[in-house]
Design a protein around this motif. Structure first.
Motif, PDB file in Angstrom:
ATOM      1  N   VAL A 157       7.924  12.470   3.494  1.00 54.73           N
ATOM      2  CA  VAL A 157       7.078  12.535   4.692  1.00 54.73           C
ATOM      3  C   VAL A 157       6.651  11.120   5.092  1.00 54.73           C
ATOM      4  O   VAL A 157       6.723  10.740   6.265  1.00 54.73           O
ATOM      5  CB  VAL A 157       5.853  13.445   4.457  1.00 54.73           C
ATOM      6  N   LEU A 158       6.237  10.334   4.121  1.00 52.60           N
ATOM      7  CA  LEU A 158       5.774   8.969   4.384  1.00 52.60           C
ATOM      8  C   LEU A 158       6.850   8.128   5.070  1.00 52.60           C
ATOM      9  O   LEU A 158       6.550   7.326   5.956  1.00 52.60           O
ATOM     10  CB  LEU A 158       5.344   8.323   3.067  1.00 52.60           C
ATOM     11  N   PRO A 200       7.620  13.431  -4.818  1.00 53.12           N
ATOM     12  CA  PRO A 200       8.732  13.007  -3.957  1.00 53.12           C
ATOM     13  C   PRO A 200       8.665  13.566  -2.533  1.00 53.12           C
ATOM     14  O   PRO A 200       9.095  12.902  -1.592  1.00 53.12           O
ATOM     15  CB  PRO A 200       9.970  13.523  -4.687  1.00 53.12           C
ATOM     16  N   GLU A 201       8.120  14.758  -2.351  1.00 57.62           N
ATOM     17  CA  GLU A 201       7.992  15.316  -0.997  1.00 57.62           C
ATOM     18  C   GLU A 201       7.085  14.432  -0.146  1.00 57.62           C
ATOM     19  O   GLU A 201       7.351  14.187   1.021  1.00 57.62           O
ATOM     20  CB  GLU A 201       7.469  16.748  -1.037  1.00 57.62           C
ATOM     21  N   ALA A 204       0.839  -1.205   0.000  1.00 63.49           N
ATOM     22  CA  ALA A 204       0.000   0.000   0.000  1.00 63.49           C
ATOM     23  C   ALA A 204       0.869   1.248   0.000  1.00 63.49           C
ATOM     24  O   ALA A 204       0.606   2.198  -0.744  1.00 63.49           O
ATOM     25  CB  ALA A 204      -0.935  -0.001   1.210  1.00 63.49           C
ATOM     26  N   LEU A 205       1.927   1.247   0.797  1.00 62.85           N
ATOM     27  CA  LEU A 205       2.816   2.409   0.853  1.00 62.85           C
ATOM     28  C   LEU A 205       3.518   2.620  -0.483  1.00 62.85           C
ATOM     29  O   LEU A 205       3.661   3.762  -0.938  1.00 62.85           O
ATOM     30  CB  LEU A 205       3.832   2.230   1.981  1.00 62.85           C
ATOM     31  N   ASP A 256      -4.219   4.376   8.580  1.00 59.00           N
ATOM     32  CA  ASP A 256      -4.004   5.754   9.022  1.00 59.00           C
ATOM     33  C   ASP A 256      -2.524   6.068   8.934  1.00 59.00           C
ATOM     34  O   ASP A 256      -1.681   5.276   9.378  1.00 59.00           O
ATOM     35  CB  ASP A 256      -4.482   5.945  10.456  1.00 59.00           C
ATOM     36  N   VAL A 257      -2.193   7.231   8.374  1.00 57.47           N
ATOM     37  CA  VAL A 257      -0.813   7.671   8.196  1.00 57.47           C
ATOM     38  C   VAL A 257      -0.571   8.806   9.181  1.00 57.47           C
ATOM     39  O   VAL A 257      -1.177   9.876   9.084  1.00 57.47           O
ATOM     40  CB  VAL A 257      -0.574   8.139   6.748  1.00 57.47           C
ATOM     41  N   LEU A 258       0.324   8.553  10.140  1.00 59.79           N
ATOM     42  CA  LEU A 258       0.558   9.479  11.238  1.00 59.79           C
ATOM     43  C   LEU A 258       2.009   9.971  11.220  1.00 59.79           C
ATOM     44  O   LEU A 258       2.918   9.193  11.493  1.00 59.79           O
ATOM     45  CB  LEU A 258       0.288   8.789  12.576  1.00 59.79           C
TER      46      LEU A 258
END
Length: 93
Positions: free
Chosen positions: A58-59, A53-54, A43-44, A85-87
């Motif tokens: 962050v990811l 790319p930014e 998924a990522l 959820d991406v925290l």
């Protein structure tokens, strides 16, 4: 001859972004279609391909919840209708 119904070959995962991840993604949430045997890492990877790319930078610093449970192993399989959820890291106490 009997016809065998095959299981779904794709799943839909809802992705929700918070704070800096939301800003980098440019959206609050989105859905991603993945193979039925996809993992959190898959998924990522799909999300990195869909954004600039930014966003990928962050990811790389984020932590994740899969259906409200912390993900420690990115090879964790995703289920149908999962929510990821991406925290980003949070400062303060």
């Amino acid at each position: 001859m009997d016809t065998v119904t095959s299981p779904a070959t794709t799943i839909t995962v809802a992705v929700r972004y918070f704070a800096a991840a939301r800003a980098a993604a440019g959206v609050e949430s989105e859905k991603v279609q993945l193979r039925a045997d996809a993992t959190v890492e898959a998924a990522l990877a799909a999300l990195r391909e869909q954004h600039d790319p930014e966003f990928a930078r962050v990811l790389d610093r984020c932590s994740f919840l899969l259906d409200e449970v912390a993900v420690r192993d990115r090879s964790t399989p995703l289920g149908p209708d999962a929510t990821l959820d991406v925290l980003p890291p949070f400062a303060g106490g």
